[in-house]
Design an enzyme around this catalytic site. Structure first.
Site, PDB file in Angstrom:
ATOM      1  N   LEU A 263      12.985  -2.504   4.500  1.00  8.71           N
ATOM      2  CA  LEU A 263      13.283  -3.286   3.278  1.00  8.71           C
ATOM      3  C   LEU A 263      12.847  -4.476   3.864  1.00  8.71           C
ATOM      4  CD1 LEU A 263      16.126  -1.146   0.929  1.00  8.71           C
ATOM      5  CD2 LEU A 263      12.701  -0.957   1.051  1.00  8.71           C
TER       6      LEU A 263
ATOM      7  N   THR B  18       7.733  -4.179  15.745  1.00  8.82           N
ATOM      8  CA  THR B  18       7.450  -2.742  14.539  1.00  8.82           C
ATOM      9  C   THR B  18       5.890  -2.352  14.838  1.00  8.82           C
ATOM     10  OG1 THR B  18       8.572  -4.178  12.564  1.00  8.82           O
ATOM     11  CG2 THR B  18       7.186  -3.425  12.057  1.00  8.82           C
TER      12      THR B  18
ATOM     13  N   TYR C  41      -1.493 -10.286  14.876  1.00  8.48           N
ATOM     14  CA  TYR C  41      -1.337  -8.888  13.752  1.00  8.48           C
ATOM     15  C   TYR C  41      -1.795  -7.913  14.185  1.00  8.48           C
ATOM     16  CZ  TYR C  41      -2.720  -5.526   9.618  1.00  8.48           C
ATOM     17  OH  TYR C  41      -2.799  -5.025   8.881  1.00  8.48           O
TER      18      TYR C  41
ATOM     19  N   ILE D  79       0.505  -1.367  -0.169  1.00 10.26           N
ATOM     20  CA  ILE D  79       0.025   0.148  -0.347  1.00 10.26           C
ATOM     21  C   ILE D  79       0.582   1.326  -0.017  1.00 10.26           C
ATOM     22  CG2 ILE D  79      -1.495   1.152   0.949  1.00 10.26           C
ATOM     23  CD1 ILE D  79      -2.582  -1.504   2.453  1.00 10.26           C
TER      24      ILE D  79
ATOM     25  N   THR E  29      -6.070  -1.127  10.321  1.00  4.63           N
ATOM     26  CA  THR E  29      -7.050  -1.918   9.275  1.00  4.63           C
ATOM     27  C   THR E  29      -7.741  -2.273  10.614  1.00  4.63           C
ATOM     28  OG1 THR E  29      -6.904  -4.433   9.412  1.00  4.63           O
ATOM     29  CG2 THR E  29      -5.345  -3.780  10.434  1.00  4.63           C
ATOM     30  N   ASP E  30      -8.874  -2.214   9.390  1.00  2.00           N
ATOM     31  CA  ASP E  30     -10.221  -3.089  10.364  1.00  2.00           C
ATOM     32  C   ASP E  30     -10.405  -4.292  11.032  1.00  2.00           C
ATOM     33  OD1 ASP E  30     -10.002  -5.004   8.617  1.00  2.00           O
ATOM     34  OD2 ASP E  30     -11.434  -5.242   7.641  1.00  2.00           O
ATOM     35  N   GLU E  31      -9.221  -5.208  11.585  1.00  2.00           N
ATOM     36  CA  GLU E  31      -9.434  -6.009  12.174  1.00  2.00           C
ATOM     37  C   GLU E  31      -9.168  -6.160  13.370  1.00  2.00           C
ATOM     38  OE1 GLU E  31      -6.423  -9.233  10.167  1.00  2.00           O
ATOM     39  OE2 GLU E  31      -6.407  -8.527   8.093  1.00  2.00           O
TER      40      GLU E  31
ATOM     41  N   ALA F  55       4.128   1.673   7.879  1.00  2.00           N
ATOM     42  CA  ALA F  55       5.650   0.564   8.217  1.00  2.00           C
ATOM     43  C   ALA F  55       5.083  -0.533   9.014  1.00  2.00           C
ATOM     44  CB  ALA F  55       6.273   1.217   8.535  1.00  2.00           C
TER      45      ALA F  55
ATOM     46  N   LYS G 147      -1.758  -3.728  16.042  1.00  2.00           N
ATOM     47  CA  LYS G 147      -2.553  -2.658  15.041  1.00  2.00           C
ATOM     48  C   LYS G 147      -3.465  -2.144  16.515  1.00  2.00           C
ATOM     49  CE  LYS G 147      -1.698  -1.434  11.818  1.00  2.00           C
ATOM     50  NZ  LYS G 147      -0.547  -0.329  10.897  1.00  2.00           N
TER      51      LYS G 147
ATOM     52  N   HIS H 174      -8.909 -17.867  13.409  1.00  2.00           N
ATOM     53  CA  HIS H 174      -9.612 -17.144  12.076  1.00  2.00           C
ATOM     54  C   HIS H 174     -10.712 -16.141  12.193  1.00  2.00           C
ATOM     55  CE1 HIS H 174      -9.967 -17.972   6.940  1.00  2.00           C
ATOM     56  NE2 HIS H 174     -10.048 -16.637   7.523  1.00  2.00           N
TER      57      HIS H 174
ATOM     58  N   ASN I 115     -14.133 -16.347   0.728  1.00  2.00           N
ATOM     59  CA  ASN I 115     -13.162 -16.661  -0.071  1.00  2.00           C
ATOM     60  C   ASN I 115     -13.555 -17.638  -0.681  1.00  2.00           C
ATOM     61  OD1 ASN I 115     -11.859 -14.717   1.678  1.00  2.00           O
ATOM     62  ND2 ASN I 115     -11.267 -16.928   3.261  1.00  2.00           N
TER      63      ASN I 115
END
Ligand code: NAD
Ligand code: TYD
Length: 350
Positions: free
Chosen positions: A35, A100, A156, A12, A131-133, A82, A160, A290, A255
């Site tokens: 990177l 991070t 994750y 993105i 994120t929407d997560e 990032a 966030k 999930h 999916n």
């Protein structure tokens, strides 16, 4: 304006850097990126020689480096993308996501706060891309709005969510001029082929199986990446300090239906028999924890700032397939050995 964009060599971020460099010749765009395996300067070849673009290689987890960079360059704004971004990797190595996504974000907030508190400061904006997560998982009904309570389930999304809380805390405590956006799943060119859509494009191309977690019943709300970049542009320039915007395409797909559509598009593009690619679909063990369904209500962004998505999913997916088929070298380079070894090196050092 001197704008620092972090993670600009990623999926993105590269679209955001390209948009800002081309659209705003009067701004100087600094792209700060470590990177990692997901960052690739090939993503920015078309703009790398523009006079208003500068690349800085560095790690947002390194506070000393970040503080020196901010002191030297005196940025007027930050757009922070990032991150470690892949849920499956977060399940095998959560700590890298804490470093991070949480510590890296707090390092940037601290450096921005120092600039903001200087006498006569011209620091204007800290824009955190999220994120929407963070909102967790929906059942069959409902959508995430900006007031939905946070309920992350994966390492994750937990990292966030944590970073979002820190950004709000810096706004409320230090009056740092922050904004946050929470976007749904993106797709499009330069997407790293570990994520569902580019992974399956690559696998179909090579006649490899298409791993669908569980029964493929999980629902994601897909947005073309350039529409996300346009939303970031609008929010960066127009949003009120301290505000949050949800970004999404009103485009929910199971999916299995995404992959069936992709198979049909690629039957045609590769001149294969209709139905041929669908035979590659393989149901595999489900992802732990999930999330069943994500769906974003982006009414606030559409009504207040006038943004709306530009592409239908079928059109965007075909465009994406065309890009991957026309950029074979990019795909081969990012799936080659040097990238695969990156993580082993990281683990060995920590
Ligand atoms: P990506 O994994 O493609 O890119 C991440 C970039 O960050 C890479 O260039 C990488 O080198 C860089 N990076 C990673 N760790 C770093 C560090 N310690 N220091 C400096 N740079 C580092 O991710 P993406 O999909 O482009 O996502 C960008 C942002 O948007 C993330 O914050 C993500 O949470 C958010 N987001 C992504 C999606 C999606 O569907 N991909 C949806 C909503 C929000
Ligand atoms: P992904 O692209 O990893 O994005 P996210 O987990 O952030 O939503 O996955 C999108 C959906 O596809 C998600 O429900 C998990 C599923 N998925 C598969 O079924 N197989 C795969 O190989 C991958 C990578 C994902």
């Amino acid at each position: 304006m001197k704008i620092l964009i972090t993670g600009g060599a990623g999926f993105i971020g590269s679209h955001v850097v390209r948009l800002f460099v081309n659209k705003y010749p009067d701004y100087t765009i600094y792209n700060l990126d470590k990177l990692t395996y997901a960052g690739n300067l090939e993503n920015l070849r078309d703009i790398e020689n523009k006079p208003n673009y500068k690349f800085v290689k560095g790690d947002i987890v390194d506070a000393g480096f970040i503080n020196e960079l901010f002191a030297k360059e005196q940025f007027n704004a930050v757009i922070h993308l990032a991150a470690e971004s892949h849920v499956d990797r977060s399940i095998t190595n959560p700590l890298e996501f804490v470093y991070t996504n949480v510590i890296g974000t707090v390092n940037l907030l601290n450096a921005a706060k120092t600039l903001f508190k200087q006498e006569g400061s011209s620091f204007k904006r800290f824009y955190h891309v999220s994120t929407d997560e963070v909102y967790g998982s929906l059942g069959d009904e409902g959508m995430f709005t900006e007031t939905t309570a946070y309920d992350p389930h994966s390492p994750y999304s937990a990292s966030k969510a944590s970073s979002d809380h820190f950004v709000r805390a810096y706004h409320d405590t230090y009056k740092l001029p922050c904004v946050i956006s929470n976007c749904s799943n993106n797709y499009g060119p330069y997407h790293f082929p570990e994520k569902l859509i580019p992974l399956c494009i690559n696998n179909i191309k090579h006649n490899r199986s298409l791993p669908i977690y569980g029964k493929g019943e999980n629902v994601r709300d897909w947005l073309f990446v350039e529409d996300h970049a346009r939303a970031i542009d609008v929010i960066f320039h127009k949003a009120k300090e301290g505000s949050t915007y949800n970004i999404g395409g009103h485009n929910e797909w199971k999916n299995i239906d995404v992959i069936r559509l992709l198979c049909r598009i690629m039957d045609k593009k590769l001149n294969r028999e209709p139905g041929c690619n669908e035979k590659l679909i393989t149901f595999v063990t489900d992802r732990a924890g999930h999330d069943l369904r994500y769906a974003i209500d982006s009414t606030k962004l559409q009504n207040e700032l006038g943004w709306k998505p530009s592409l239908q999913f079928e059109e965007g997916l075909e465009k994406t397939v065309d890009w991957y088929l026309a950029n074979e070298t990019w795909l081969e380079n990012v799936t080659s050995g040097s990238y695969a070894h990156y993580y082993e090196d990281q683990y060995a050092r920590r």
